[in-house]
Every structure is written in C-alpha cells, then in structure tokens.
Design a protein around this motif. Sequence first.
Motif, PDB file in Angstrom:
ATOM      1  N   MET A  34       0.788  -1.078  -0.014  1.00 37.25           N
ATOM      2  CA  MET A  34       0.111  -0.030  -0.016  1.00 37.25           C
ATOM      3  C   MET A  34       0.903   1.135   0.077  1.00 37.25           C
ATOM      4  SD  MET A  34      -3.478   0.283   0.459  1.00 37.25           S
ATOM      5  CE  MET A  34      -4.355   1.525   0.894  1.00 37.25           C
ATOM      6  N   PRO A  35       0.840   1.975  -1.071  1.00 40.34           N
ATOM      7  CA  PRO A  35       1.706   3.311  -1.193  1.00 40.34           C
ATOM      8  C   PRO A  35       1.581   4.376   0.014  1.00 40.34           C
ATOM      9  CG  PRO A  35       0.162   3.361  -2.820  1.00 40.34           C
ATOM     10  CD  PRO A  35       0.122   2.028  -2.226  1.00 40.34           C
ATOM     11  N   VAL A  78       0.273   8.667  -0.530  1.00 36.44           N
ATOM     12  CA  VAL A  78      -1.021   8.861  -1.182  1.00 36.44           C
ATOM     13  C   VAL A  78      -1.690  10.281  -0.443  1.00 36.44           C
ATOM     14  CG1 VAL A  78      -3.117   7.846  -2.049  1.00 36.44           C
ATOM     15  CG2 VAL A  78      -1.166   6.720  -1.745  1.00 36.44           C
ATOM     16  N   ALA A  79      -2.394  11.079  -1.484  1.00 31.18           N
ATOM     17  CA  ALA A  79      -3.007  12.068  -0.910  1.00 31.18           C
ATOM     18  C   ALA A  79      -4.340  12.016  -0.744  1.00 31.18           C
ATOM     19  CB  ALA A  79      -2.419  13.485  -1.590  1.00 31.18           C
ATOM     20  N   PHE A  80      -4.845  10.744  -1.104  1.00 31.23           N
ATOM     21  CA  PHE A  80      -6.347  10.606  -1.362  1.00 31.23           C
ATOM     22  C   PHE A  80      -6.651  10.411   0.175  1.00 31.23           C
ATOM     23  CE2 PHE A  80      -5.317   9.374  -5.598  1.00 31.23           C
ATOM     24  CZ  PHE A  80      -6.385   9.985  -6.046  1.00 31.23           C
ATOM     25  N   HIS A 136      -6.419  11.758   5.444  1.00 26.40           N
ATOM     26  CA  HIS A 136      -5.672  11.219   4.230  1.00 26.40           C
ATOM     27  C   HIS A 136      -5.080  10.045   4.570  1.00 26.40           C
ATOM     28  CE1 HIS A 136      -5.634  15.174   1.728  1.00 26.40           C
ATOM     29  NE2 HIS A 136      -6.293  15.394   2.853  1.00 26.40           N
ATOM     30  N   ARG A 176      -1.851   9.805   6.388  1.00 26.51           N
ATOM     31  CA  ARG A 176      -1.538  10.158   7.982  1.00 26.51           C
ATOM     32  C   ARG A 176      -1.760   8.903   8.482  1.00 26.51           C
ATOM     33  NH1 ARG A 176      -0.800  16.119   8.714  1.00 26.51           N
ATOM     34  NH2 ARG A 176       0.228  16.351   6.622  1.00 26.51           N
TER      35      ARG A 176
END
Lengths: 259, 338
Positions: free
Chosen positions: A88-89, A92-94, A138, A141
Amino acid sequence: MSVGERCALLELQNVSYHGILHDVNLAWSHGQFVGLIGPNGAGKSTLLRILAGIWRPTTGSVYLNGKALSDMSARRRAKEIAYLPQHMPEDVAFTVEQYVEMGRYAYRTPWGHLEPESKEAVTNALNTLNLLDYRNAHLQRLSGGERQRAGIARCIAQGSPIILLDEPISSLDLYYQVDILRRLQRLSHQGYLIVTAIHNLELAARYCTRLVLLHHGRIYAHSSPNDVLTERALLDVFQVSAKTYADPYDGFLRVSYPS
Amino acid sequence: MSTSRIRWAFVTLSIALFIAAVLELSFGPMMIPMARIPSDIWSLLHGGSGTDEVVLGSIRLPRLLVAALVGAGLASTGAVLQAIFRNPMADPAIIGVSSGGSLGAVLTIQFGLSQLSQWYTPLGAFATGLIVVFVIYRLATFRGRTSIYSLLLSGVAISSFCSSVVTLVLSLAPLDMMQQMLFWLMGGLDGTTWSEFFILAVFVSAGLIIYLLQAHALDVISIGEEQAEGVGVSLQYTKQITLTTSAFVVGACVSSTGVIGFVGLVVPHLLRLWIGPSHRNLIVASAIGGALLLLLSDLVARMALLPVELNVGIVTSCLGAPFFLYLLRRQETTMHRG
C-alpha cells in the motif's frame, strides 16, 4: 448483507504459471477463510494474482461458479473478486473515503458517475471497518494497521463475495495483526470467501478454516490447519525441525521452535 | 480536499486565464487599448478590416488560441503521464514524442522538404514523434504487459539517441538551415495561423475528453498498478489509450510550436498541491493552468525585450523553474512542520 446468498465457488484446475506454479488444483466455497502458507518464493503471491484474474495461467484455468475467469472482463471480475495487493503506497494524498470509493470503479457509469447505491456501499464498508471517523483523513496520515483496514474496506465496498489478500498483516504490530484477522474471520462468517497469504503459522492456524501449504510452486498439503501443519511438513517445507502441540488454553495449534 | 477549495481554484484560474487573454490581445508592438477589444472583435466578426481588426484577426487571436491550446494540451498530458508513471517528474517528453518530433522536424528541414510546403515540417515532426512513441512502447511491452520501468528507460535511451542525431544533423547543416532548425527546436509561437488553431483544437479537445474518461482509472493507477487491477481497471487498455492519446496531443503541439518545455511538468504538479490528487479535477485544472502559463510566458516573451521577441520555450523554463523550486521548498517546510 446479500453476500452469503451469492454462492461463490472458486476453482483452479491444473494451473501452471511460467515455472512458478505447477499443476495446482484447488476449490473453495463461500464462508471459508483460507490461509496460503509457504516459504518466500513458494508461489503464494503468484497464486493470488492468478486467482484474482490479473495474471493468466500458462496452462489450466480458474473457474468462478463454473465460468472461466479468463472469459470475464476486468470490471465483471472485480464485482466478484476483490484483490488487495501487499504494498500500500504510503505517500498517497487521497482521503480514506476517496480510496474506498475506488472500490466502486467497476460500477461507475461510463462518464464516471457514482450511483446512490455505490455511495451507500462505501458508507457501509467504512462502517464495517470502523473507519467512519477517518473518512476525510488522508491515507498517508494513517498508521499501517489503519491503512490496511482501509484496504479491506475498499474490498468490501467492491461488493464482491470473494476477497483475496496478499500478506495483509506482515508489517503490522500484534494488535493490528489480531484485529485484521478477526475482522476477516467475521467476514467469512458472514459468507465471504477470504483467501489470504500469511507468514505467521500460529495465527494462521488460529483463524483460518483451511490452509494451503505451497512448496516450490506445488501444493504440499491442503486441509484443516491441524492436518497441514505437521512436524513433518515444517521440516520438509520450511526446513525447521519444530514441535507442534495443542495450546492448553484453547486447543489451537502451537509451534515450538528449536532452540 | 474540500469542494469549496476546489471551486475557488477553478474560479481563480478561469479569471486569471481571462485576464491573461485580454492582455495578450492588447499588448504588443502595437498597443490596442483593452476597452476597444470587445468592439474590435465584434467588428472583426462582421468583416471589419481596420488596423485593429487585422492585427487581432490575423496575428493575435490565432496566436492567443494556439498558445492556450498548446498549454492546455501539454499540461493535461503531463497530469495524465504523471499518474501512469506514478512519478511527479514525468512530463510529455518522457514518452519520446518531443525528441522524436524534433528529429523529424530537423530532417525535413535538412532535406529541403520545408521549402516545398510549410506543412512538411509539422507533418514530419508529428509522424516521427508517433513512430518513436510506438517503438518505445513496443520495447517496453513483454507478454502483453507494458512495464513502466522499461517504458521510462527505453524512453530515455531512445530520446537521447534522437537528440544526438539532431545534434549531428545540426552540426552538418548549412548555416541558414541550422538557424531554421534551432529556431524550431527552441519552440515559438510566432507566425501561428488559423489552420494550426483548427488542427490543435481537434486534437486537444478530443484528447481532453479521452483523458477525462480515464480519470477514475488514473486515480487508482496513481496509487499502484496492482490496486488498479484489483478494482477492475483494464490496466493495459488504459495504458494504451492514454499513451496513444498523449502521443497525438503532444505530437500536434510540438509540430505546431516546436518543443516547449516545463509546462507539462510544472503545471499539474503545482495544481496537485492546490486541489488534490483527483484526476477529474486535476486534468481540467491543468488544462486551464497550462493555457494560463503559456499565455503569460508568451506575453513576457513578446514584451520583455521589445522589439526583439524571445522564444516562448525559453521563457516557460526561465519563469517556471525558479517558481517550481520555490513551491517545492515551501511544500517541504510545511510537511516537516505538520
């Protein structure tokens, strides 16, 4: 949840893949919690990718309820089988919600619109994994365990009765290892077919209903945990001469490693 | 990213683009007061042929529109390629279409084709650009799957090969041809015509539609190819269609203005910091932002050293690089604080 009623039967017949897998035959039905175990390089990840329909076997076929996976479109397949890769990267800003919405990719209208039932599925999935409070957080975080939970929520949002996971607990602390496995166990009780690659043999024996032990791309054993994890098997496959015994408190299998 | 923030971004970008467009029409060796522009355009549409109308109709309007389209095409393609390559350093040049285009253009000039018709150089650039992309794509595809790493590496290799052939041709060319080649390579907007505008309009708008149709697939791909396949994205199809579309869009841009660097790299990157990673928004915002950056750069290129006109490609890099670095720096400090 209608998942239990959608009888899922996943079958591999004589599957081989480029010298990594050899003549694998397997069949599982809904409600099972299957653990794929074996040393590194035994072919666990390859088997999962083939089960997910991402890689095509060089010979043999995968059947879902009697239909060949290779005849299905990617979207059609995703509605039946959810696959969560190992990595899982982290950057990621999603948001969690945006990520879980990605699970509805196969249901989007051609112009990308999400129907109300998709929104509902996303909310349900977030709720099932206790992530509603994190929906606007996010992904980068979150802790590793929370991120893995978001991954499972994404699979549930997909509405597919089969969930395949590649080592979902390998980088987690003990709390989240147990947390994730218990959640997966609960899902299998609800009727999902869960197939997961896993390294921790005792946890696999504790939570999985069936284990597949892979050795050099072949199935060494496929049965209930107690029948698969024999001392002989540990020696043959892992080259570790360990003792196994029943836990005096709960009767589940324990492994005593050599000193 | 909150919806209101995204809405504000779009409003701001659109207003800025409008202002830049008015300035672009107004400023130049011959100033046209802004207040006169609406009536000039009105009379132009009704066949007026005063000085204003001629300057606007045959020089500034086509130039404005071509600049906006090229900016939009390069920046939106940059946004798409950054997702496909999962690499913020990806820009339209990465797939080789720019270096291939340069090679084609230089060869058409070298062999005198450019003197036969003004169309040979853009056509040559377009065709070689596409051929180079195709070769790179074939090199990176094995067992029906295209590896992003091989694509990147063969892109670098083929691009540097093309560049060295360009240098070779340049060094052997007679002086007048060499000048023509260099001018083309630097990327410029002078002498743009309405026919260039129409061609670009078709390519860029078709490209944007295709990009937007792939926006949700790009969202998932940007966090990982396996994640994308896990939710039902046809990875190979998405790669094929976006790379092909990129090749056509950038090919059209490069063949009408030459190579204009930095727009495709810097614009999507900045906008991602502003409005978030969702590609539906990012592609549209990049198109507007790219148009804006190119208009502003062109304004500087034309006005900075009047009456000498600079090449817009030089300006985009000179303006873009420091600004980009400043923002990266700022992003790092806020990230370390928060």
